[in-house]
Design an enzyme around this catalytic site. Structure first.
Site, mmCIF file in Angstrom:
data_model
loop_
_atom_site.group_PDB
_atom_site.id
_atom_site.type_symbol
_atom_site.label_atom_id
_atom_site.label_comp_id
_atom_site.label_asym_id
_atom_site.label_seq_id
_atom_site.Cartn_x
_atom_site.Cartn_y
_atom_site.Cartn_z
ATOM 1 N N LYS A 25 3.744 4.164 -1.000
ATOM 2 C CA LYS A 25 4.175 4.765 -2.202
ATOM 3 C C LYS A 25 5.318 4.317 -3.012
ATOM 4 O O LYS A 25 6.266 4.125 -1.814
ATOM 5 C CB LYS A 25 4.135 6.274 -2.017
ATOM 6 N N ASN A 84 0.748 -1.098 -0.008
ATOM 7 C CA ASN A 84 -0.112 -0.175 -0.015
ATOM 8 C C ASN A 84 0.876 1.214 0.057
ATOM 9 O O ASN A 84 0.268 2.292 -0.375
ATOM 10 C CB ASN A 84 -0.905 -0.012 1.302
ATOM 11 N N GLU A 110 0.575 -1.654 -12.873
ATOM 12 C CA GLU A 110 -0.901 -1.688 -12.085
ATOM 13 C C GLU A 110 -1.735 -2.755 -12.834
ATOM 14 O O GLU A 110 -2.912 -2.794 -12.797
ATOM 15 C CB GLU A 110 -1.690 -0.309 -12.519
ATOM 16 N N TRP A 139 -10.688 5.069 -11.956
ATOM 17 C CA TRP A 139 -11.597 4.662 -10.956
ATOM 18 C C TRP A 139 -12.998 5.114 -11.330
ATOM 19 O O TRP A 139 -13.960 4.675 -10.490
ATOM 20 C CB TRP A 139 -11.023 5.355 -9.754
ATOM 21 N N ARG A 157 17.268 2.438 -15.818
ATOM 22 C CA ARG A 157 18.598 1.750 -15.694
ATOM 23 C C ARG A 157 18.962 0.885 -16.866
ATOM 24 O O ARG A 157 19.986 0.872 -17.472
ATOM 25 C CB ARG A 157 18.123 0.868 -14.369
ATOM 26 N N PHE A 183 -9.465 2.731 -18.486
ATOM 27 C CA PHE A 183 -9.884 2.626 -17.311
ATOM 28 C C PHE A 183 -9.547 3.599 -16.383
ATOM 29 O O PHE A 183 -8.236 3.940 -16.180
ATOM 30 C CB PHE A 183 -9.441 1.190 -16.789
ATOM 31 N N LYS A 199 5.845 2.017 -6.066
ATOM 32 C CA LYS A 199 5.742 0.911 -6.811
ATOM 33 C C LYS A 199 6.178 1.386 -8.346
ATOM 34 O O LYS A 199 7.052 0.752 -8.855
ATOM 35 C CB LYS A 199 4.344 0.137 -6.752
ATOM 36 N N THR A 200 5.401 2.227 -8.725
ATOM 37 C CA THR A 200 5.561 2.877 -9.948
ATOM 38 C C THR A 200 6.892 3.589 -10.251
ATOM 39 O O THR A 200 7.435 3.194 -11.397
ATOM 40 C CB THR A 200 4.203 3.443 -10.490
ATOM 41 N N THR A 201 6.934 4.155 -9.197
ATOM 42 C CA THR A 201 8.181 5.083 -9.273
ATOM 43 C C THR A 201 9.550 3.922 -9.407
ATOM 44 O O THR A 201 10.640 4.160 -10.097
ATOM 45 C CB THR A 201 8.704 5.825 -7.859
HETATM 46 P P1 ATP Z 1 4.133 6.025 -7.106
HETATM 47 O O1 ATP Z 1 3.503 6.064 -8.492
HETATM 48 O O2 ATP Z 1 4.189 7.326 -6.613
HETATM 49 O O3 ATP Z 1 5.291 5.068 -7.187
HETATM 50 P P2 ATP Z 1 2.693 3.835 -6.278
HETATM 51 O O4 ATP Z 1 2.778 3.278 -7.739
HETATM 52 O O5 ATP Z 1 3.249 2.883 -5.391
HETATM 53 O O6 ATP Z 1 3.110 5.212 -6.345
HETATM 54 P P3 ATP Z 1 -0.198 3.664 -6.726
HETATM 55 O O7 ATP Z 1 -1.131 2.826 -5.629
HETATM 56 O O8 ATP Z 1 -0.040 3.219 -8.119
HETATM 57 O O9 ATP Z 1 1.340 3.719 -5.996
HETATM 58 O O10 ATP Z 1 -0.650 5.257 -6.695
HETATM 59 C C1 ATP Z 1 -1.027 6.160 -7.800
HETATM 60 C C2 ATP Z 1 -0.963 7.615 -7.245
HETATM 61 O O11 ATP Z 1 -1.446 7.469 -5.739
HETATM 62 C C3 ATP Z 1 0.289 7.836 -7.031
HETATM 63 O O12 ATP Z 1 0.072 9.442 -7.352
HETATM 64 C C4 ATP Z 1 0.955 7.738 -5.714
HETATM 65 O O13 ATP Z 1 1.852 8.997 -5.435
HETATM 66 C C5 ATP Z 1 -0.492 7.797 -5.079
HETATM 67 N N1 ATP Z 1 -0.342 6.941 -3.748
HETATM 68 C C6 ATP Z 1 0.750 5.993 -3.590
HETATM 69 N N2 ATP Z 1 0.485 5.490 -2.401
HETATM 70 C C7 ATP Z 1 -0.384 6.118 -1.701
HETATM 71 C C8 ATP Z 1 -1.179 6.013 -0.380
HETATM 72 N N3 ATP Z 1 -0.936 5.094 0.454
HETATM 73 N N4 ATP Z 1 -2.405 6.723 -0.132
HETATM 74 C C9 ATP Z 1 -2.564 7.815 -1.035
HETATM 75 N N5 ATP Z 1 -1.900 7.938 -2.424
HETATM 76 C C10 ATP Z 1 -0.851 7.319 -2.664
HETATM 77 MG MG MG Z 2 1.474 2.791 -9.152
#
Ligand code: ATP
Ligand code: MG
Length: 199
Positions: A41, A39, A131, A96, A53, A94, A43-45
């Protein structure tokens, strides 16, 4: 040498031999399956970091984005000029907000076809399925289809899957699983997602 220095040197020697031993025993060479889930932040980063890389060494990379909700993406803006990068984005989108199962499924399967093509191409060194976990969770894609495509991919190809609630079969298949743990997220205190930081 003081006692403290002697102790430090001894500890470092021990650490070094431990690390050397582990490095020496990791000799298998092949592409990997990585899952970035949880949960928190990042993952995508982390996936885009790995894309950068790989591109840095001139490898071919494919990124498939399964959710169009956060449509802007700074990494894509910066990297898309690289001829070694190919990005496929879920077309009709898609988000939300959409609640049209049929249209979402169709859009998902369309972009999945791109994913399948990348997963069959031995020239592609790294494939990111960003995702994708939600596609399985909502039933737009079935696990057997995904598992087969991953299992039959070229042996040198690495794949990164991202998203929360990863299917247990994906976790079981993966070489590396990282769970981003949410300790705190500014969003929950009312901080808006920030351009260039969150997307
Ligand atoms: P990021 O893209 O920042 O690496 P993520 O891929 O880990 O995040 P996602 O669930 O894909 O997380 O989140 C999509 C969006 O929601 C991004 O803008 C991200 O920064 C934000 N986000 C990530 N984790 C959370 C959280 N725990 N609560 C609220 N927003 C979040
Ligand atoms: Mg993500």
């Amino acid at each position: 040498m003081t006692d403290r220095e002697t102790r430090h040197r001894r500890a470092m020697q021990k650490l070094k031999s431990h690390v050397d031993e582990r490095v020496a025993s990791a000799t298998e060479q092949r592409g990997q399956l990585l899952v970035f889930t949880g949960n928190g932040k990042g993952k995508t980063t982390a996936a885009w970091g790995t894309v950068t890389r790989a591109l840095g060494y001139g490898y071919r990379v494919g990124v498939v984005q399964f959710i169009k909700g956060q449509w802007e993406c700074g990494e894509r803006e910066r990297l898309q000029e690289d001829p070694n990068l190919e990005v496929a984005i879920m077309a009709t989108g898609f988000t939300w907000e959409t609640q049209n199962r049929e249209a979402d499924t169709r859009a998902c399967l369309e972009v999945w076809a791109e994913a399948e093509r990348l997963l069959a191409d031995p020239e592609v060194y790294l494939v990111v399925l960003d995702e994708i976990t939600y596609m399985l969770k909502f039933g737009y894609l079935d696990i057997d289809t995904v598992r087969q495509a991953l299992a039959n991919r070229p042996p040198e190809q690495t794949v990164i899957l991202t998203g929360r609630n990863a299917h247990r079969e994906l976790l079981a298949m993966a070489d590396t699983v990282t769970e981003m743990q949410e300790v705190r997220h500014g969003f929950n205190a009312g901080l808006e997602a920030r351009r260039g930081i969150d997307y």
